[in-house]
Design a protein around this motif. Structure first.
Motif, PDB file in Angstrom:
ATOM      1  N   TYR A 215      -9.178 -15.139  12.537  1.00 22.04           N
ATOM      2  CA  TYR A 215     -10.406 -15.830  12.882  1.00 22.04           C
ATOM      3  C   TYR A 215     -10.955 -15.377  14.220  1.00 22.04           C
ATOM      4  O   TYR A 215     -11.862 -15.988  14.768  1.00 22.04           O
ATOM      5  N   THR A 302      -1.600 -22.899  12.712  1.00 20.40           N
ATOM      6  CA  THR A 302      -2.489 -21.780  13.000  1.00 20.40           C
ATOM      7  C   THR A 302      -1.953 -20.532  12.341  1.00 20.40           C
ATOM      8  O   THR A 302      -0.882 -20.053  12.691  1.00 20.40           O
ATOM      9  N   ASP A 303      -2.684 -20.030  11.377  1.00 23.14           N
ATOM     10  CA  ASP A 303      -2.260 -18.811  10.693  1.00 23.14           C
ATOM     11  C   ASP A 303      -2.628 -17.628  11.568  1.00 23.14           C
ATOM     12  O   ASP A 303      -3.798 -17.307  11.732  1.00 23.14           O
ATOM     13  N   LYS A 769      -8.367 -19.986   5.696  1.00 30.44           N
ATOM     14  CA  LYS A 769      -7.272 -20.452   6.547  1.00 30.44           C
ATOM     15  C   LYS A 769      -6.412 -21.471   5.815  1.00 30.44           C
ATOM     16  O   LYS A 769      -5.175 -21.374   5.806  1.00 30.44           O
TER      17      LYS A 769
END
Length: 979
Positions: A215, A302-303, A769
């Motif tokens: 992102y 959080t990827d 996500k």
């Protein structure tokens, strides 16, 4: 006045950054280098904002008039041009006085560890209002797609729960150019889908930098906030694999609780403040059961995968630009900038197939090629003639789907994913492992050439070079990949083939049927009646030649429905004609079935022989409501009067299972016989196995069904969906029976994707996500909850909407498990007598003093239950077909076989015994003969009666799951189609 402090040397600043990147916090860095924490914080903030620690050019002396005051003056002069300078000076003084009185109210005296962002402060125009990098990193719900799409925080200035604002780039001037493929620039700013991308730092041209995740957020080993990094020193003791109980006597481990918390936070999109409150509440009830800080969950929510790609397209001509758009479009010469394309969302997201396949194949490679097959029969996709013809060793083939889904009923925005399944997996496992490759979000439809370019490029590479992956044992394998089948509805199919739509001449994508225009009401519609002389089928070679001719001559008269070449012809081994499937979900369930049911109850045809009245509708509602379907039918039967709300699965259940019985004495005989032509063919095409003769019979039934529509209902009802029925049998011969390439699995995934975002900003990034975060959590859950309790597994399955974690079960043999907890009892006299009558089970009553009774079992993916359990849950899963008869299951018991294992833990010397009562066919069966077919088209529907004799068998005698429906005192049994 204090003297100006000495400037920190550049090499010292670089040391600060190096130590920070190694995972240290402000305090540790300051202590190690002998610097003030305020100095360390300032250096890191500068580096995170500008990407460098060198001195930058200063802005110079500030102006005497603030930007807000200047805008106030411009506004007043614009509205009242005749104001004097004295009046303007007085107004300027008021603005400056307001600014002084509304100055900072924070009394923390500059302590950097206590600084908070004041949510009540209104930023000046042009002021950078983006939150500090440390704050963004600490709270992943505010970064990337969650920064603007998360839950709205209305705490009005509470500094501990402040929802940080993001920099608004939507005020950037646009050149006024627009595109036809998605939306105009003005429309794109309506929902500002890129606000969070820009705030996360994607406008920096750092493509490919491994320090940036999918992102665009900068990835840091730890949060730069000392409070977050050091608040909970016991945090390192928490782990998903922790087997310590949350309290003495509990059945829940700390690792299982942490996993469920991560799933809960992810599903409901909890903000940082909500999560902290939840952690405080849990720790209040059970002290020490979960970490006190947000930091642990931040790492798992959080990827940080750097593999997701952003692919851009031109705003003017929609040409594909790639991951690096450059400064100018090579087709239309429009000036471009990465920042501008991000702001206006002229991009789509891609997750490479190779990465997803590597993760999936490592876990399920043992299931490849394990389809249930029968000699000389058509079944799954691997039995189709087209599949066998071009099959390559050490390779896998993909089916893919592309369909747009509006984000809401009232929205003009939609998401278009490219979803893939692996054909070499059995059908059940194929449905559980759907790949998401591409995701486009915007108004209207994507441009096919641009949208499919990344998919085509990667499949070409995987087909030629293949890829390497390791199985569970660590062995390296090499596999090639091809895309062979495309499953989509009629509208998307015409778009992908680059053909004219179905309501134009030569609108069929499978044959050269021209169609006819007939009047319906005040308008006209195109129909596709059966042609006496037949109709030639399309072929890829001819289609490519026509497309090339169209491109060279731009001649509409000779295009035969072909508008030009399709980009899918570049896919290796993909046939642009036979590679597409006339999907029965859209064609039959939502098409033909709904068309004729609505026709029967349409008051405009009250004088026709097929019309059904309100009294008929009321009686049918009662009949449908009393049906107890098996679990394979997800949605319980709803009344026909509510059919406008039915989903495709409900129309399917009505057509195949309910209608042959409840319509028998309601629909006039001539029309009922015609309807049974369709139902009979569908039962064959949706059976577990079908021979070539059965496929030929099904094809004749469908042709006769379509041919009789004009004489029974009128020529205007020969719709394109009815015409597609004539292509179903050929598709089954090429790629397996209809269930093998159904759109139901893709439709289910589309519905899941639409539940993975909130708000209207950064929809595609939210979906990406959440989708891959869910995949990661589910894979972790299958390991963490392997030995957990049944209730815990049920909660996990309910929250994640998946069944990867199996419920409490006991493996009895190959393809056979029992469900639930068994209860010990002794065999009854009738059960002992039933065992003595069986030649193969006579040994049981001599070697078992007691047995374990179960309510449910699963055999070859079929759920079988006792009749008592079926009554309790209002679902009938107790009717089966055996090698000799239809049967109603009474009870399921497990007995111990004679063995020498001496009670070893891995002893499988057990047998599941099924006690049942026969459902005996009666002498007078339903017979519907059609002269053109020379077969009984009602042979799938069997009238039966109950028997009181108790019999016994094993699971190997089960051949199929069945449906039993009672109507007017008569029991009917049908073999369950594959749904």
């Amino acid at each position: 006045m204090m003297p100006r402090s000495k400037e920190t040397q550049e090499h010292m600043r670089n040391q600060v950054i190096d130590i920070y990147q190694s995972g240290k916090g402000y305090k540790s860095i300051a202590k190690a280098l002998g610097l003030q924490r305020t100095t360390v914080r300032a250096i890191i903030q500068k580096w995170r904002k500008h990407g460098t620690v060198v001195n930058l050019p200063r802005s110079g002396r500030p102006t005497n008039v603030s930007i807000r005051a200047r805008q106030r003056l411009i506004q007043e002069v614009t509205t009242e041009p005749r104001q004097t300078s004295e009046e303007l000076q007085a107004s300027l003084a008021l603005v400056q006085a307001d600014q002084v009185s509304a100055g900072p109210t924070d009394d923390t005296e500059g302590d950097p560890d206590d600084e908070k962002t004041d949510s009540n402060t209104v930023p000046e125009v042009g002021q950078n209002t983006s939150p500090s990098s440390s704050d963004i990193e600490e709270d992943p719900t505010l970064s990337g797609d969650h920064a603007s799409a998360g839950p709205t925080d209305d705490r009005e200035g509470d500094p501990d729960h402040d929802m940080l604002s993001v920099r608004d780039y939507s005020t950037v001037e646009d050149d006024g150019e627009s595109t036809d493929s998605s939306s105009s620039d003005t429309e794109a700013t309506d929902e500002d889908p890129m606000a969070d991308y820009v705030s996360a730092g994607l406008t920096d041209d750092r493509g490919g930098d491994p320090e940036y995740d999918m992102y665009g957020e900068e990835i840091s080993p730890v949060s730069s906030d000392d409070e977050t990094a050091e608040e909970d020193p016991m945090e390192q003791l928490f782990d998903f694999n922790e087997e310590k109980k949350i309290y003495a006597g509990s059945s829940v481990t700390t690792g299982a609780l942490l996993l469920l918390l991560v799933v809960f936070i992810l599903k409901h999109g909890l903000s940082k403040a909500a999560t902290k409150d939840l952690l405080d509440l849990l720790n209040f009830m059970v002290p020490g059961c979960v970490p006190k800080s947000w930091h642990f969950f931040k790492k798992h929510l959080t990827d940080s995968s750097p593999t997701t790609e952003l692919h851009f397209y031109c705003p003017r001509c929609t040409s594909y630009l790639g991951v690096d758009p450059g400064d100018e479009c090579l087709v239309c010469q429009k000036s471009l900038s990465r920042k501008g394309l991000l702001e206006k969302a002229y991009y789509f997201l891609v997750m490479p197939l190779e990465i997803q396949l590597r993760n999936i194949l490592a876990n399920i490679h043992e299931k490849l090629g394990k389809h249930f097959t029968r000699e000389a029969s058509i079944s799954d996709v691997n039995t189709g003639s087209k599949y066998k013809r071009d099959r390559q060793d050490a390779s896998i083939t993909l089916s893919f789907n592309c369909k747009g889904s509006p984000v809401s009923n009232s929205s003009k925005f939609s998401v278009w994913p490219i979803l893939c399944t692996i054909n070499e997996l059995p059908y059940v496992d194929r449905c559980k492992n759907v790949l998401l490759h591409t995701l486009w979000f915007g108004r209207g439809k994507p441009q096919v050439q641009s949208f499919f370019t990344p998919f085509i490029n990667e499949v070409q590479k995987l087909s030629e070079e293949g890829f390497y992956w390791r199985d569970e044992d660590g062995f390296e394998r090499h596999t090639r990949v091809t895309a062979r089948v495309c499953v989509c509805d009629t509208v998307a199919r015409a778009m992908l083939q680059n053909f004219k739509p179905f309501n134009r001449e030569f609108g069929c994508g499978f044959c050269y049927h021209k169609g006819e225009m007939v009047q319906t009401g005040s308008g006209y519609t195109r129909i596709y009646p059966i042609q006496v002389d037949g109709c030639d089928l399309r072929h890829m070679v001819e289609t490519v030649q026509i497309a090339e001719f169209v491109m060279e001559n731009d001649d509409d008269e000779h295009q035969m429905g072909v508008k030009g070449p399709s980009p899918l012809i570049l896919l290796p081994f993909f046939d642009i004609i036979q590679g597409f499937i006339p999907d029965y979900m859209h064609c039959v369930c939502l098409g033909v079935t709904r068309q004729f049911v609505n026709l029967w109850f349409d008051p405009l045809y009250a004088n026709k022989g097929f019309h059904l009245t309100h009294l008929h509708l009321s009686n049918l509602d009662k009949a449908v409501h009393e049906i107890q379907p098996p679990d394979e039918i997800g949605q319980g039967p709803r009344r026909l009067s509510e059919r406008m709300y039915w989903k495709a699965s409900e129309w399917r259940a009505f057509a195949l299972l309910y209608s042959p019985i409840i319509l028998r004495n309601v629909l006039p005989a001539l029309y009922y016989k015609h309807w049974m032509l369709l139902v009979c063919a569908l039962h064959t095409l949706l059976s577990q196995f079908a021979t070539q003769d059965e496929l030929n019979c099904a094809e004749l039934c469908l042709v006769q069904f379509v041919a009789k529509i004009p004489s029974l209902y009128g020529l205007e009802h020969c719709s394109y969906n009815c015409h597609l029925l004539t292509h179903l049998s050929e598709s089954a011969r090429d790629w397996g029976l209809l269930w093998a390439n159904s759109a139901f699995v893709y439709e289910s995934m589309n519905n899941r994707l639409l539940q993975m975002f909130s708000g209207t900003k950064s929809v595609s990034s939210q979906i990406f996500k959440n989708f891959f975060s869910y995949e990661k959590v589910v894979r972790k859950g299958s390991a963490v909850l392997e030995d957990a309790s049944t209730k815990l597994k049920d909660i996990f399955c309910s929250v994640t909407s998946c069944d990867v974690v199996s419920k409490s079960s006991d493996c009895i043999g190959e393809h056979l498990v029992t469900l639930g907890c068994g209860s010990c009892r002794y065999l009854s006299t009738r059960e002992v007598a039933a065992l003595q009558k069986s030649d193969t089970l006579a040994w049981c009553h001599r070697h078992c003093e007691s047995v374990t009774e179960y309510k449910r079992c699963v055999y070859k993916n079929m759920l079988v239950t006792s009749s008592d359990d079926s009554v309790a849950v209002k679902r009938n899963n107790s009717v089966i077909e055996t090698t000799s008869c239809f049967a109603l299951v009474e009870s399921l018991v497990v007995v111990q076989k004679p063995c020498s294992c001496e009670g070893a833990a891995n002893c499988y010397c057990r047998e599941l015994i099924i006690f049942y009562k026969q459902l005996q066919p009666i002498s007078r069966q339903l017979v519907i003969n059609v002269s053109q077919i020379n077969a009984n088209i009602a042979k799938f529907l069997v009238k039966v009666k109950r028997s009181n004799e108790l019999c016994a068998m094993t699971c190997v005698d089960i051949t199929a799951k069945c449906v039993m429906i009672e109507s007017e005192g008569q029991l009917y049994v049908m073999k369950m189609p594959v749904f």
